[in-house]
Write an enzyme that holds these catalytic residues in place. Sequence first.
Site, PDB file in Angstrom:
ATOM      1  N   GLU A 277     -11.447   0.373  -3.370  1.00 27.16           N
ATOM      2  CA  GLU A 277     -10.691   0.965  -1.680  1.00 27.16           C
ATOM      3  C   GLU A 277      -9.184   1.793  -3.203  1.00 27.16           C
ATOM      4  O   GLU A 277      -9.759   1.678  -4.159  1.00 27.16           O
ATOM      5  CB  GLU A 277     -10.343   0.353  -1.311  1.00 27.16           C
ATOM      6  CG  GLU A 277      -9.836  -1.061  -2.157  1.00 27.16           C
ATOM      7  CD  GLU A 277      -9.152  -2.315  -1.538  1.00 27.16           C
ATOM      8  OE1 GLU A 277      -9.562  -2.941   0.227  1.00 27.16           O
ATOM      9  OE2 GLU A 277      -8.451  -3.013  -1.708  1.00 27.16           O
TER      10      GLU A 277
ATOM     11  N   ASP B 146       0.994  -1.117  -0.018  1.00 17.92           N
ATOM     12  CA  ASP B 146      -0.027  -0.169  -0.463  1.00 17.92           C
ATOM     13  C   ASP B 146       1.088   1.381   0.008  1.00 17.92           C
ATOM     14  O   ASP B 146       0.902   1.972   0.573  1.00 17.92           O
ATOM     15  CB  ASP B 146      -1.238  -0.142   1.219  1.00 17.92           C
ATOM     16  CG  ASP B 146      -2.063  -1.342   1.189  1.00 17.92           C
ATOM     17  OD1 ASP B 146      -1.848  -1.678   0.487  1.00 17.92           O
ATOM     18  OD2 ASP B 146      -1.955  -1.299   2.130  1.00 17.92           O
TER      19      ASP B 146
HETATM   20  O1  FUB Z   1      -3.367  -3.606   3.525  1.00 13.01           O
HETATM   21  C1  FUB Z   1      -4.942  -3.225   3.570  1.00 13.01           C
HETATM   22  C2  FUB Z   1      -5.610  -3.175   2.955  1.00 13.01           C
HETATM   23  O2  FUB Z   1      -5.368  -3.705   1.637  1.00 13.01           O
HETATM   24  C3  FUB Z   1      -5.394  -1.884   2.221  1.00 13.01           C
HETATM   25  O3  FUB Z   1      -6.085  -1.420   2.980  1.00 13.01           O
HETATM   26  C4  FUB Z   1      -6.131  -2.175   1.104  1.00 13.01           C
HETATM   27  O4  FUB Z   1      -6.558  -0.820   0.186  1.00 13.01           O
HETATM   28  C5  FUB Z   1      -5.622  -3.730   0.539  1.00 13.01           C
HETATM   29  O5  FUB Z   1      -4.523  -3.194  -0.455  1.00 13.01           O
END
Ligand code: FUB
Length: 323
Positions: free
Chosen positions: A222, A14
């Site tokens: 996301e 991330d």
């Molecule tokens: O790393 C945990 C979660 O996985 C992140 O918040 C999302 O964007 C995904 O990459």
Amino acid sequence: MKKRYLIPGDYMADPSVHVFEGKVYIYPSHDWESGIPEDDWGAHFDMRDYHVFSLEDVMEGDVTDHGMVLDKTDVPWVKRQMWDCDCCEKDGKYYLYFPAKDHTDIFRLGVAVSDTPYGPFVPEPDPIRGSYSIDPAVFKDDDGQVYVYFGGLMGGQLQRYKDNSALECAGFPADDEPAIPSRVARLTEDMKQFAEEPRPVVILDENGKPLTAGDHDRRFFEASWMHKYNGKYYFSYSTGDTHFLCYAIGDNPYGPFVYQGVILTPVVGWTTHHCIVEYKGKWYLFHHDSVPSGGRTWLRSLKVCELHYDAEGKIETIEGKDD
Ligand code: FUB
């Protein structure tokens, strides 16, 4: 396409990346083998702390690990799962924004402050008022205003909210209804609170209609990111269950944004997450995959490659599995 694994000695994911004091600083999630079984709600992403990294030559140079800069035990309101963070500079101070579950297992966004881009960061005792969900991405516009984009579906809990209130009965819209949007809010002058109610980040299709919830190849899931190119606002994100990184273009930080296409095709591993940064006249896509861990999706490794635009400002699609 040349790609580089940046931190072969540890699992980092991330990436949020900014240029501070002439150097590239990376703010990743810190994956580890927690032993928590994989589920649809991301319990296996049980991260406990953050490190900061810096470098001066993106594709070749040494990467400096500035060590652990914030631990969950430093933050009174945090219970678990410190996911994707980001950092912003204002008036010589550095603000680290991070999501985590509070003691009632609700995701909130927190902020921690440092005098340097490499920490350590001192957390505020409480989360940002009115904050929810995950993946804060901070964008400072040319006029000095700072915006935070946030949100994530499923384990990120965004489907539990409408009009910034928690729903009695959380659920997903029907396939032909507008997709659940990411959110954006301008930050206060002191960088520690929302200056306004978060607004939906609406993504329109080629006919000017909001992308629908059933459009899994294009709708937001996301991993929000905002960057500016030739005066236009590029909002980019992950489609989650279809594993694309996509982008949409608008005329201002709030949108609406018009869908443009795919930045990165699926990588090895369930999640895909990125940021886009200009450094010394070149553009880069920082992202992650699970190749070095043999496909374990909760053990991800940071990568970088160059990113190119065509003459119209369209981003050229990068293959996620070409190496
Ligand atoms: O790393 C945990 C979660 O996985 C992140 O918040 C999302 O964007 C995904 O990459």
